[in-house]
Design a protein around this motif. Structure first.
Motif, PDB file in Angstrom:
ATOM      1  N   ILE A 120     -32.834  19.661 -17.899  1.00 37.27           N
ATOM      2  CA  ILE A 120     -32.066  20.914 -17.800  1.00 37.27           C
ATOM      3  C   ILE A 120     -30.704  20.614 -17.194  1.00 37.27           C
ATOM      4  N   PHE A 131     -30.495  28.864 -20.995  1.00 32.43           N
ATOM      5  CA  PHE A 131     -31.855  28.322 -21.035  1.00 32.43           C
ATOM      6  C   PHE A 131     -32.662  28.746 -19.803  1.00 32.43           C
ATOM      7  N   ARG A 134     -33.420  32.518 -19.823  1.00 33.35           N
ATOM      8  CA  ARG A 134     -34.338  32.909 -20.892  1.00 33.35           C
ATOM      9  C   ARG A 134     -35.721  32.266 -20.707  1.00 33.35           C
ATOM     10  N   ALA A 135     -35.741  30.952 -20.595  1.00 33.44           N
ATOM     11  CA  ALA A 135     -37.016  30.237 -20.631  1.00 33.44           C
ATOM     12  C   ALA A 135     -37.730  30.198 -19.287  1.00 33.44           C
ATOM     13  N   VAL A 136     -36.974  30.183 -18.210  1.00 33.76           N
ATOM     14  CA  VAL A 136     -37.608  30.071 -16.893  1.00 33.76           C
ATOM     15  C   VAL A 136     -37.775  31.446 -16.251  1.00 33.76           C
ATOM     16  N   TYR A 139     -35.495  36.434 -18.900  1.00 34.25           N
ATOM     17  CA  TYR A 139     -34.545  37.480 -19.262  1.00 34.25           C
ATOM     18  C   TYR A 139     -34.520  37.639 -20.783  1.00 34.25           C
ATOM     19  N   SER A 140     -34.252  38.848 -21.237  1.00 41.92           N
ATOM     20  CA  SER A 140     -34.061  39.085 -22.663  1.00 41.92           C
ATOM     21  C   SER A 140     -32.648  38.651 -23.044  1.00 41.92           C
ATOM     22  N   TYR A 141     -32.435  38.453 -24.361  1.00 47.49           N
ATOM     23  CA  TYR A 141     -31.089  38.096 -24.804  1.00 47.49           C
ATOM     24  C   TYR A 141     -30.101  39.216 -24.461  1.00 47.49           C
ATOM     25  N   PHE A 159     -29.612  28.837 -27.246  1.00 50.81           N
ATOM     26  CA  PHE A 159     -30.955  28.592 -26.711  1.00 50.81           C
ATOM     27  C   PHE A 159     -31.739  27.657 -27.627  1.00 50.81           C
ATOM     28  N   ARG A 163     -33.297  24.047 -26.653  1.00 47.12           N
ATOM     29  CA  ARG A 163     -34.725  23.716 -26.812  1.00 47.12           C
ATOM     30  C   ARG A 163     -34.883  22.392 -27.548  1.00 47.12           C
ATOM     31  N   ARG A 164     -34.128  22.230 -28.621  1.00 48.44           N
ATOM     32  CA  ARG A 164     -34.220  20.970 -29.392  1.00 48.44           C
ATOM     33  C   ARG A 164     -33.801  19.782 -28.526  1.00 48.44           C
ATOM     34  N   LEU A 166     -33.834  19.494 -25.254  1.00 45.47           N
ATOM     35  CA  LEU A 166     -34.791  19.218 -24.191  1.00 45.47           C
ATOM     36  C   LEU A 166     -36.090  18.644 -24.745  1.00 45.47           C
ATOM     37  N   ALA A 167     -36.519  19.142 -25.906  1.00 44.72           N
ATOM     38  CA  ALA A 167     -37.746  18.609 -26.529  1.00 44.72           C
ATOM     39  C   ALA A 167     -37.559  17.135 -26.865  1.00 44.72           C
TER      40      ALA A 167
END
Lengths: 172, 169
Positions: A120, A131, A134-136, A139-141, A159, A163-164, A166-167
Motif C-alpha cells: 500500500i 484504496f 475503499r478497501a480498508v 467508504y463508498s465511491y 481502485f 488492486r491489480r 497490489l495483487a
C-alpha cells in the motif's frame, strides 16, 4: 461507551473526552497512518483531528455515528496534510513497530499483512487514499468522491489499478 | 460506508485475504493524548465568537469605505491623472485557498460560521465590483482608482487572515 460520556465531553469535560479518545484513537490512527504514509505525520494529523473534534463537539447532533463523524474529521485532516505536501511521501511505516514484535514476525499472516502494508505504501498518495478508504475503511465511491473531489468513474478506475498492482505485488 | 466489491480475478484472492487480516486499529504513539490534551481550549475560551466578530468587522469596514466612496458626488472628486491600473483579479488564488479551507473544515465549522464567511465574501466581491464599475464609468477618477486598490488590498488581507483562522480551527 456510556451515553453520558458524550454529553459530558460536549459540555467541556476533558476526562469524558479522554474516554472518547481511548475508544476511537486506534482506528483513526490506523487510517491516518495509511493515508499519510508517515508515523510523525500520522501522529500530528491524529492530534489535529481530536483537537478539531473537541472544538466542534458542542455542535455534534448525532446525525451520524460518533465513530463515523470522528473518522471523517481524521480523513479530512489527512487529505489536507497530503495536499500540503508537495514532495513524495516516505513509505508507510506501521511495519516499523509491528516488525519489532518478536514472535509475531514468525506468523505467516503477520508477514503477509506487513507485505500488504508495504505494498500500500508503494502506491501514489492519490491511489493510496482511494484504496485505503475503499478497501480498508469501507467508504463508498460517492463518499470518497465527496472527500477528494474526484469523479466516481475516475475513482473506480484508480481502485481497480491499485488492486491489480497490489495483487501482483503480493503474488499468487 | 459499504462493503468493497468481490474479486474479479482468482489471483486477487490473496489480496482480499490479506485485506481481511489487516488490523483496522493501530495503537497511537503514547505522547499523542498528552499533546491533544494540552491543546484543548476550555469551552469558555474557544475562539468561535471572536472569529465571527472579526470576520463581520472586516467586511463591515470594507463595505463602509466603499459605500462612502460610491455615494460621493462627482463634483467632490479630484481631477487628477490616474496613477496606475488596478488589478482586481489578483485575489482569485487567495479566494480559492479560502474556499478550499472552508470546504475541508465543513465537518468542524458550524453551518452558521460558513454562512457568515460566505455572505461576507459575497458582500466584499459586490463592493469591489461596484467600485470597479464606478471606475469604468469614470476612468479619470484617481480617487476611485486609489480606493479600488485599497479595497482590493483589504479584501486580500481579509481573505488571507480568514483562511489562516479557519485552518487553525
Amino acid at each position: 461507551m456510556p451515553a453520558d460520556v458524550l454529553r459530558r465531553a460536549q459540555r467541556g469535560d476533558e476526562h469524558a473526552f479522554a474516554e472518547i479518545y481511548e475508544l476511537h484513537a486506534p482506528r483513526l490512527y490506523a487510517t491516518c497512518l495509511r493515508l499519510t504514509g508517515e508515523t510523525a505525520a500520522a501522529n500530528d494529523v491524529l492530534q489535529d483531528s481530536f483537537v478539531r473534534a473537541w472544538d466542534a463537539l458542542p455542535e455534534y447532533r448525532g446525525d451520524s455515528a460518533l465513530a463515523t463523524w470522528l473518522h471523517r474529521i481524521a480523513v479530512n485532516a489527512s487529505l489536507e496534510h497530503l495536499r500540503r505536501e508537495a514532495r513524495r511521501l516516505r513509505r508507510v511505516q506501521p511495519v516499523a513497530s509491528l516488525e519489532s514484535t518478536g514472535a509475531a514476525e514468525r506468523d505467516a499472516h503477520v508477514a503477509e499483512r506487513l507485505d500488504l502494508e508495504r505494498a500500500i505504501g508503494t502506491l501514489s498518495a492519490d491511489a493510496r487514499v482511494v484504496f485505503v478508504l475503499r478497501a480498508v475503511d469501507g467508504y463508498s465511491y460517492a463518499e470518497i468522491s465527496d472527500l477528494t473531489g474526484s469523479s466516481e468513474v475516475a475513482l473506480r478506475a484508480q481502485f481497480a489499478r491499485s488492486r491489480r498492482t497490489l495483487a501482483e505485488y503480493l503474488g499468487p | 460506508m459499504t462493503t468493497p466489491q468481490q474479486p474479479d480475478e482468482p489471483h486477487e484472492q490473496r489480496l482480499d485475504d490479506a485485506l481481511d487480516r489487516l488490523p483496522r486499529e493501530l495503537e497511537p504513539p503514547s505522547d499523542a493524548w498528552p499533546a491533544v490534551r494540552a491543546r484543548l481550549a476550555p469551552r469558555s475560551r474557544q475562539k468561535r465568537a471572536p472569529f465571527l466578530v472579526i470576520v463581520a468587522a472586516a467586511a463591515a469596514v470594507l463595505l463602509l469605505t466603499t459605500s462612502v466612496l460610491l455615494f460621493r458626488s462627482p463634483s467632490e472628486r479630484p481631477l487628477l491623472t490616474p496613477v496606475a491600473n488596478v488589478d482586481t483579479s489578483g485575489g482569485a488564488r487567495l479566494l480559492s485557498e479560502l474556499r478550499a479551507e472552508l470546504e475541508a473544515r465543513r465537518d468542524v465549522l458550524s453551518p452558521e460560521t460558513i454562512r457568515i464567511v460566505e455572505e461576507n465574501l459575497r458582500a466584499i466581491n459586490i463592493a469591489i465590483a461596484q467600485t470597479a464599475q464606478a471606475l469604468a464609468d469614470d476612468p479619470g477618477n484617481v480617487q476611485l482608482e486609489l480606493m479600488l486598490t485599497k479595497v482590493t488590498r483589504q479584501r486580500d488581507e481579509f481573505v488571507r487572515e480568514t483562511t489562516s483562522m479557519v485552518s487553525d480551527l
